[in-house]
Write a protein that holds these residues in place. Structure first.
Motif, PDB file in Angstrom:
ATOM      1  N   ALA A  57      10.989 125.851  49.546  1.00 16.85           N
ATOM      2  CA  ALA A  57       9.883 124.909  49.674  1.00 16.85           C
ATOM      3  C   ALA A  57       8.597 125.675  49.404  1.00 16.85           C
ATOM      4  CB  ALA A  57       9.860 124.298  51.081  1.00 16.85           C
ATOM      5  N   ASN A  58       7.817 125.191  48.428  1.00 14.86           N
ATOM      6  CA  ASN A  58       6.594 125.891  48.050  1.00 14.86           C
ATOM      7  C   ASN A  58       5.456 124.912  47.830  1.00 14.86           C
ATOM      8  OD1 ASN A  58       7.581 128.719  47.613  1.00 14.86           O
ATOM      9  ND2 ASN A  58       8.959 127.605  46.254  1.00 14.86           N
ATOM     10  N   SER A  59       4.246 125.340  48.180  1.00 12.64           N
ATOM     11  CA  SER A  59       3.078 124.534  47.860  1.00 12.64           C
ATOM     12  C   SER A  59       2.940 124.459  46.344  1.00 12.64           C
ATOM     13  CB  SER A  59       1.841 125.193  48.470  1.00 12.64           C
ATOM     14  OG  SER A  59       0.685 124.618  47.934  1.00 12.64           O
ATOM     15  N   GLY A  60       2.718 123.265  45.834  1.00 15.75           N
ATOM     16  CA  GLY A  60       2.545 123.114  44.390  1.00 15.75           C
ATOM     17  C   GLY A  60       3.829 122.806  43.652  1.00 15.75           C
ATOM     18  N   MET A  61       4.974 122.776  44.370  1.00 17.54           N
ATOM     19  CA  MET A  61       6.236 122.516  43.673  1.00 17.54           C
ATOM     20  C   MET A  61       6.285 121.096  43.117  1.00 17.54           C
ATOM     21  SD  MET A  61       8.810 122.317  46.971  1.00 17.54           S
ATOM     22  CE  MET A  61      10.347 121.939  46.144  1.00 17.54           C
ATOM     23  N   GLY A  62       5.492 120.196  43.697  1.00 17.31           N
ATOM     24  CA  GLY A  62       5.486 118.813  43.231  1.00 17.31           C
ATOM     25  C   GLY A  62       4.917 118.669  41.831  1.00 17.31           C
ATOM     26  N   GLU A  63       3.850 119.428  41.544  1.00 18.90           N
ATOM     27  CA  GLU A  63       3.197 119.265  40.245  1.00 18.90           C
ATOM     28  C   GLU A  63       4.045 119.819  39.124  1.00 18.90           C
ATOM     29  OE1 GLU A  63       1.593 118.278  43.043  1.00 18.90           O
ATOM     30  OE2 GLU A  63       0.956 120.355  43.119  1.00 18.90           O
ATOM     31  N   GLN A  64       4.870 120.840  39.444  1.00 23.44           N
ATOM     32  CA  GLN A  64       5.695 121.403  38.390  1.00 23.44           C
ATOM     33  C   GLN A  64       6.665 120.378  37.853  1.00 23.44           C
ATOM     34  OE1 GLN A  64       7.295 124.778  40.419  1.00 23.44           O
ATOM     35  NE2 GLN A  64       5.566 126.071  39.939  1.00 23.44           N
ATOM     36  N   ILE A  65       7.083 119.458  38.711  1.00 21.56           N
ATOM     37  CA  ILE A  65       8.100 118.519  38.266  1.00 21.56           C
ATOM     38  C   ILE A  65       7.540 117.127  37.993  1.00 21.56           C
ATOM     39  CG2 ILE A  65       8.842 117.743  40.558  1.00 21.56           C
ATOM     40  CD1 ILE A  65      11.761 118.446  39.168  1.00 21.56           C
ATOM     41  N   ILE A  66       6.356 116.828  38.582  1.00 21.34           N
ATOM     42  CA  ILE A  66       5.879 115.452  38.444  1.00 21.34           C
ATOM     43  C   ILE A  66       5.507 115.140  37.004  1.00 21.34           C
ATOM     44  CG2 ILE A  66       3.382 115.711  38.857  1.00 21.34           C
ATOM     45  CD1 ILE A  66       5.700 113.093  40.386  1.00 21.34           C
ATOM     46  N   ILE A  67       5.021 116.159  36.288  1.00 21.26           N
ATOM     47  CA  ILE A  67       4.668 115.947  34.882  1.00 21.26           C
ATOM     48  C   ILE A  67       5.922 115.562  34.097  1.00 21.26           C
ATOM     49  CG2 ILE A  67       3.962 117.180  32.801  1.00 21.26           C
ATOM     50  CD1 ILE A  67       1.610 116.431  34.401  1.00 21.26           C
ATOM     51  N   ILE A  68       7.033 116.240  34.398  1.00 23.17           N
ATOM     52  CA  ILE A  68       8.280 115.907  33.700  1.00 23.17           C
ATOM     53  C   ILE A  68       8.759 114.526  34.114  1.00 23.17           C
ATOM     54  CG2 ILE A  68      10.611 116.711  33.159  1.00 23.17           C
ATOM     55  CD1 ILE A  68       9.757 119.477  33.917  1.00 23.17           C
ATOM     56  N   ALA A  69       8.564 114.187  35.398  1.00 18.66           N
ATOM     57  CA  ALA A  69       8.958 112.851  35.851  1.00 18.66           C
ATOM     58  C   ALA A  69       8.158 111.782  35.106  1.00 18.66           C
ATOM     59  CB  ALA A  69       8.765 112.718  37.355  1.00 18.66           C
ATOM     60  N   PHE A  70       6.876 112.065  34.855  1.00 21.57           N
ATOM     61  CA  PHE A  70       6.065 111.116  34.083  1.00 21.57           C
ATOM     62  C   PHE A  70       6.597 110.996  32.662  1.00 21.57           C
ATOM     63  CE2 PHE A  70       2.704 111.017  37.306  1.00 21.57           C
ATOM     64  CZ  PHE A  70       2.314 109.699  37.193  1.00 21.57           C
ATOM     65  N   VAL A  71       6.985 112.139  32.097  1.00 17.99           N
ATOM     66  CA  VAL A  71       7.578 112.109  30.763  1.00 17.99           C
ATOM     67  C   VAL A  71       8.803 111.187  30.773  1.00 17.99           C
ATOM     68  CG1 VAL A  71       8.828 113.486  29.062  1.00 17.99           C
ATOM     69  CG2 VAL A  71       6.725 114.374  30.063  1.00 17.99           C
ATOM     70  N   VAL A  72       9.599 111.308  31.834  1.00 15.22           N
ATOM     71  CA  VAL A  72      10.817 110.491  31.933  1.00 15.22           C
ATOM     72  C   VAL A  72      10.486 109.003  31.962  1.00 15.22           C
ATOM     73  CG1 VAL A  72      12.678 109.831  33.496  1.00 15.22           C
ATOM     74  CG2 VAL A  72      12.266 112.242  32.990  1.00 15.22           C
ATOM     75  N   ILE A  73       9.522 108.602  32.798  1.00  9.32           N
ATOM     76  CA  ILE A  73       9.284 107.152  32.896  1.00  9.32           C
ATOM     77  C   ILE A  73       8.653 106.619  31.621  1.00  9.32           C
ATOM     78  CG2 ILE A  73       9.081 107.236  35.411  1.00  9.32           C
ATOM     79  CD1 ILE A  73       6.112 106.607  35.062  1.00  9.32           C
ATOM     80  N   VAL A  74       7.918 107.487  30.925  1.00  5.44           N
ATOM     81  CA  VAL A  74       7.317 107.042  29.672  1.00  5.44           C
ATOM     82  C   VAL A  74       8.392 106.874  28.600  1.00  5.44           C
ATOM     83  CG1 VAL A  74       5.876 107.853  27.795  1.00  5.44           C
ATOM     84  CG2 VAL A  74       4.988 107.844  30.108  1.00  5.44           C
ATOM     85  N   ILE A  75       9.340 107.825  28.581  1.00  7.15           N
ATOM     86  CA  ILE A  75      10.438 107.701  27.619  1.00  7.15           C
ATOM     87  C   ILE A  75      11.258 106.452  27.936  1.00  7.15           C
ATOM     88  CG2 ILE A  75      12.620 108.710  26.823  1.00  7.15           C
ATOM     89  CD1 ILE A  75      11.356 111.458  27.228  1.00  7.15           C
ATOM     90  N   GLY A  76      11.522 106.244  29.218  1.00  3.17           N
ATOM     91  CA  GLY A  76      12.369 105.125  29.623  1.00  3.17           C
ATOM     92  C   GLY A  76      11.691 103.781  29.477  1.00  3.17           C
ATOM     93  N   GLY A  77      10.374 103.789  29.497  1.00  2.00           N
ATOM     94  CA  GLY A  77       9.643 102.530  29.481  1.00  2.00           C
ATOM     95  C   GLY A  77       9.246 102.186  30.901  1.00  2.00           C
ATOM     96  N   ILE A  78       7.945 101.987  31.104  1.00  2.00           N
ATOM     97  CA  ILE A  78       7.456 101.857  32.470  1.00  2.00           C
ATOM     98  C   ILE A  78       7.967 100.588  33.142  1.00  2.00           C
ATOM     99  CG2 ILE A  78       5.357 101.475  33.804  1.00  2.00           C
ATOM    100  CD1 ILE A  78       4.121 103.474  31.671  1.00  2.00           C
ATOM    101  N   GLY A  79       8.439 100.735  34.380  1.00  2.00           N
ATOM    102  CA  GLY A  79       8.892  99.600  35.153  1.00  2.00           C
ATOM    103  C   GLY A  79      10.396  99.358  35.039  1.00  2.00           C
ATOM    104  N   SER A  80      11.044 100.040  34.102  1.00  2.00           N
ATOM    105  CA  SER A  80      12.475  99.820  33.914  1.00  2.00           C
ATOM    106  C   SER A  80      13.277 100.885  34.638  1.00  2.00           C
ATOM    107  CB  SER A  80      12.804  99.838  32.414  1.00  2.00           C
ATOM    108  OG  SER A  80      14.189 100.047  32.240  1.00  2.00           O
ATOM    109  N   VAL A  81      14.013 100.482  35.676  1.00  2.00           N
ATOM    110  CA  VAL A  81      14.818 101.434  36.433  1.00  2.00           C
ATOM    111  C   VAL A  81      15.984 101.920  35.572  1.00  2.00           C
ATOM    112  CG1 VAL A  81      16.263 101.744  38.473  1.00  2.00           C
ATOM    113  CG2 VAL A  81      14.177 100.418  38.629  1.00  2.00           C
TER     114      VAL A  81
END
Lengths: 394, 307, 321
Positions: B216-240
């Motif tokens: 558990a590290n401070s800042g670990m969220g930002e390392q992955i959140i950008i990739i998570a955003f990439v994922v939802i953009v690829i998938g199309g926003i709002g589509s599970v």
């Protein structure tokens, strides 16, 4: 035209304002390190060591009072340069030292050197400043990046490692470490992975490749919080039973308590190389390590050792010029001769202002009280000079 | 090419993909339904890791850590929703970015004050700390298999929630056409808080699950959140569904790229050049992939036209 | 006498205050014996230039670029790479940087502008990330350690030198004023009206026969090129460039400056940069954990004033009314 030929108004102003301090009875030193962000865990250790050193010398260098002003680089080159600027033009310090990170040091170097002041690195040892970019007023009191992995290459040869897998982060120091181990390692490198830094903290993919390659040994370099994460995943993947792990700058007294708290006994017995160790047998080191443990209740890291040593190093130079900080030539000559009792024992300052020193292999052990620390095993490199010294002309 | 290595890398890719799905599912819901760009979603993942690790280290029970940490973090998430984020739903995306970035700064600094600066190292639960033999002589980590399993269970659960329940119907309606739900006469505030809570819980779950692997590290969220955003953009926003598929593809691309890119590149350019270029290109791979997807499908794979 | 009840007048007063502060900062710094603030303000103005350029596309054009720091990097790296090969002439460096910025913005713009909304945000970020990783992988130019610039750009005259911090400061100041003036003229030109109209209703503009894609692309390229200038100046202040300048958090900070100052307001970017830098400097003095204060501060600004500091001006009026 080079950097020495142009003196800006800023410099003139700085010198003018700094001049009076030469004859006052106090020396002002600036220390730049990381004091915020999680990397502050290193910076705090360094600051603790500087405070201990000041205590040990009674806040005096010869007859001169000494004061240290701290600057926080926030792990960011621009902020580091700004903090350095503040020390030089605002606080008007006589010498700037510290610096954990190569990029912060490189960004800040011109600020100090253009002002005609002396800059001493207490950790970062980038090849740029050891070779072509060496400077008469820049000194490094730690090591050049390539040296420690070169020592590790020798250890691997001695242990009969024939095939090696290398994993390091994709940034300058990571590349230096890989280049260093390749310089001395005589066997075959069967695989090499450079991982995204600092974002990548999961090595599943690389560890699978190691398994497929089945080497005699794995060499890694992961400073800071990445080290514990890597080693844990290494052990969990089942590799630690069959392949030995060799590290540089990955296991230190900052990460060892974390390993111990998580009961990762696999770390015990792993080998690393370094120019210094807490159990190195000399009077200066004993005083430092005992003092540090008494004051802070933990082992000092190598970062701390270098910072403590840097204060002693500066002290020897200030005393040599009798506290006259305007005598830069005198300071420089004294720093070149490096005539003081270092915590690392014997060493010489090379012509490029990087140390010529021994490198040791160290092993992770439990001390008499059961606390995990490292112990010196062998001298791997004897009075070793970095490979860039030849490129330096000054 | 060795089949054992290939299969192992596929497993690694699926494991990473499942992790991305847990994170991205919450993002795509809040984005699709509330139109909220929540940068601080990664913060909930980090809090999940810290709180889960702390409970695990105290009690020695990983199950207890999961059972306690997920609702605690979901509670924190709901609290921020009620106090801060709720007022931002109708606002410009940039206001949301700015405010949630403020949340990131605050929580990253807070965990540095509350926990050790360099974070926590967490052991693996004893009963999962081993490897199992699979086909082709592969020895694979039980813990990582457990993550894949949990992720798939959650994915099935999400599918059931979205397609079989009234809440799911509202979610689908909201994701397709946001103005719809306002017209449906439901308690919108409650719906939004509920959706936000579910998203946060999934993020926290991801954090607890990853803590033994990453710490558990401070800042670990930002390392992955950008990739998570990439994922939802690829998938199309709002589509599970898009989010799940995109997460798996992204995970596989990352894992296989890191492993085989040098081999693939060497087919086209000299081996030396391939080995030098591979690490840099594999870092860029998912961004290149996203750019290509958006170039041909500007709304992502399963995005609706109204977003 | 200006009446402060009028929003336009309030804006004018704020503008004069901010510009005046920038104009007089070196004088004040020397009088107060705080020379450190000269370079601090120089940096701040460079960020202000970058923010002004971002405001063109983000504030007026509605194109939220999350990768604008790329152009800072292009400008700074052009100076760095030319200096590395001992080409120190400012004008050669500048022209090369502008051309590089132009080409990159043109190519990236034509890719990004196919998308809308959050897809646009993400694709601009992704492209900048690619260049960021590219710069990390090029060892010749220092990879992530960065490149020391030993010699600042030479202006070819003995009268002005970038090595003189005061000269340097006022060159940056003048460039900032020029960018401000240029963007003011641009926004109030026919071009600017098309851009702003396309932001609020693109379909209508297309129906009216405007090739909005081309207008938006032109705006995107202008903003990129202007930001490149800031990069060139940055290299001359820092004497150093590293990939860090292109990190996505730098792009984020630029956005915050624009939003903080007030989007689509002329003085917004400068005010935003000023407040952002001075506050972070001020908070950092109080505690090493200054993010604990800065984070909630950002949230409060957003919650209290939807349109940043510029919005505060308007807010006060309605309270008075």
């Amino acid at each position: 035209m080079n950097m020495k030929t142009k003196i800006s108004l800023l410099v003139a102003l700085g010198l003018m304002l700094a001049a009076p301090s030469a004859f006052s009875a106090s020396v002002k030193l600036g220390f730049v390190t990381t004091l915020s962000t999680p990397a502050a865990v290193i910076g705090n250790d360094m600051r603790d060591a500087v405070e201990l050193a000041l205590e040990h010398i009674g806040h005096k260098m010869g007859a001169t009072d000494v004061e240290v002003v701290y600057g926080d680089d926030e792990f960011n080159p621009q902020k580091g340069k700004q903090a350095t600027e503040r020390l030089v033009v605002q606080d008007k310090v006589d010498i700037v030292f510290g610096y954990i990170w190569s990029h912060v040091l490189l960004a800040s170097a011109t600020t100090v050197l253009d002002a005609g002041k002396i800059l001493i690195s207490a950790n970062a040892g980038p090849s740029q400043l050891a070779g072509k970019g060496c400077h008469e007023n820049f000194f490094n009191i730690s090591w050049q990046n390539d040296q420690t992995p070169m020592a590790m290459g020798e250890v691997l040869n001695q242990r009969g490692v024939k095939t090696l897998y290398v994993i390091a982060p994709l940034y300058a120091a990571g590349k230096n470490m890989v280049a260093g181990v390749k310089r001395t390692f005589k066997g075959e490198i069967v695989g090499e992975d450079m991982t995204k830094w600092p974002d990548q903290i999961d090595w599943a993919s690389e560890l699978s490749k190691v398994k497929a390659a089945n080497p005699d040994g794995v060499f890694i370099f992961y400073p800071g919080k990445h080290g514990p994460a890597f080693i844990k995943q290494y052990q969990q993947s089942g590799l630690s039973d069959s392949v030995d792990l060799y590290t540089v700058f990955t296991v230190d007294s900052i990460s060892l308590p974390r390993f111990q708290a998580a009961e990762m006994t696999g770390v015990l017995g792993t080998t690393m190389t370094q120019f210094w160790a807490p159990d190195l047998d000399n009077a200066a080191n004993k005083k430092f390590v005992d003092g540090f443990k008494a004051k802070y209740g933990k082992y000092p890291s190598f970062y701390a050792a270098q910072s403590y040593d840097a204060v002693m190093y500066i002290k020897s130079a200030v005393e040599a010029v009798g506290g006259d900080m305007s005598n830069v030539d005198g300071l420089r000559a004294a720093l070149q001769s490096a005539n003081y009792d270092s915590v690392r024992g014997e060493f010489k300052m090379g012509p490029n202002h990087f140390p010529i020193q021994n490198f040791y292999s160290r092993e992770v052990v439990a001390d008499a009280d059961g606390v995990w620390t490292t112990a010196v095993r062998d001298t791997v490199l004897n009075m070793h000079q970095d490979v860039y010294a030849g490129e330096c002309s000054m | 090419m060795e089949w054992a290595l290939l299969i192992e890398q596929i497993l690694n890719g699926i494991q990473f993909g499942v992790l991305l799905f847990l994170l991205a599912a919450g993002l795509t819901l809040t984005f699709g339904i509330m139109d909220l760009v929540n940068l601080a979603h990664g913060t909930m993942y980090m809090l999940g890791a810290f709180i889960g690790a702390t409970i695990f280290l105290w009690t020695g029970s990983f199950i207890l850590a999961l059972l306690l940490a997920v609702p605690i973090v979901a509670g924190i998430g709901i609290l921020t929703e009620i106090t801060t984020l709720r007022t931002l739903y109708q606002r410009h995306h940039l206001d949301q970015v700015l405010a949630t970035f403020g949340l990131i700064l605050f929580f990253n600094e807070l965990v540095q004050v509350v926990w050790p600066l360099d974070g926590l190292t967490v052991p693996f639960p004893k009963y999962l700390d081993s490897t199992v033999p699979l086909m082709f002589g592969i020895e694979y980590s039980v813990y990582r298999l457990m993550i894949i399993g949990s992720g798939l269970i959650v994915a099935v659960g999400m599918w059931a929630l979205v397609t079989k329940t009234r809440l799911g119907m509202l979610i689908r309606a909201g994701a397709t056409d946001r103005t719809m739900i306002y017209a449906l006469g439901t308690n919108i505030r409650l719906l939004f808080t509920l959706v936000f809570g579910i998203g946060t819980a999934l993020g926290a779950l991801a954090g607890v699950l990853m803590a033994p692997i990453l710490g558990a590290n401070s800042g670990m969220g930002e390392q992955i959140i950008i990739i998570a955003f990439v994922v939802i953009v690829i998938g199309g926003i709002g589509s599970v569904r898009g989010c799940f598929i995109a997460a798996l593809i992204t995970g596989l691309i990352d894992s296989l790229g890191r492993s085989f890119l040098d081999v693939i590149l060497a087919l086209f350019i000299p081996v030396n050049a391939a080995e030098a270029a591979a690490p840099a290109i594999s870092s860029m791979l998912i961004y290149i992939f996203m750019t290509l997807i958006l170039f041909f499908k500007p709304q992502g794979l399963f995005g609706s036209q109204t977003q | 006498m200006l009446s402060l009840d009028n929003l336009q007048n309030r804006r004018k007063v704020l503008g004069v205050l901010v510009i005046g502060l920038c104009a007089l900062a070196p004088v004040a710094a020397n009088l107060l014996d705080e020379p450190y603030y000269i370079n601090l303000f120089a940096r701040l103005m460079i960020w202000a230039i970058a923010a002004i350029s971002l405001n063109l596309i983000l504030g007026y054009g509605g194109m939220i670029s999350f990768g604008h720091s790329l152009y800072l990097g292009i400008g700074a790296y052009t100076v760095g790479i030319f200096a590395y090969y001992d080409i120190n002439n400012f004008y050669i460096q500048l022209v090369a940087a502008l051309m590089a910025g132009f080409c990159v913005a043109l190519v990236f713009g034509s890719i990004c502008l196919r998308t809308r909304g959050v897809y646009f945000i993400m694709i601009t970020m992704a492209l900048t990330q690619m260049i960021y990783f590219l710069s990390i992988s090029i060892e010749e130019f220092g990879s992530d350690d960065g490149l020391i610039i030993y010699v600042r750009s030479e202006l070819g005259t003995d009268l002005i030198s970038f090595d003189n911090p005061i000269h340097r400061y006022y060159v940056i100041f003048l460039v900032m004023i020029a960018c401000l003036y240029f963007s003011h003229r641009l926004i109030h030109s026919r071009f600017g009206y098309v851009i702003r109209a396309a932001k609020s209703n693109e379909t209508r503009m297309e129906v009216l026969g405007y090739p909005t894609f081309r207008y938006r692309l032109a705006c995107f390229v202008i903003a990129g090129v202007m930001c490149t200038v800031a990069g060139v100046l940055s290299a001359n202040v820092e004497k150093f460039v590293s990939p860090d300048i292109m990190h996505w958090t730098r792009s984020g900070e630029l956005i915050f400056m624009v939003v903080l100052g007030g989007m689509a307001s002329m003085m917004g970017p400068i005010t935003g940069a000023l407040v952002f830098w001075l506050l972070s400097e001020f908070f950092a003095r109080i505690t090493e954990h200054w993010h604990l204060i800065f984070g909630p501060f950002l949230i409060l600004v957003v919650l209290l004033s939807p349109r940043g500091i510029d919005g505060l001006l308007a807010l006060k009026r309605s309270a008075n009314d």
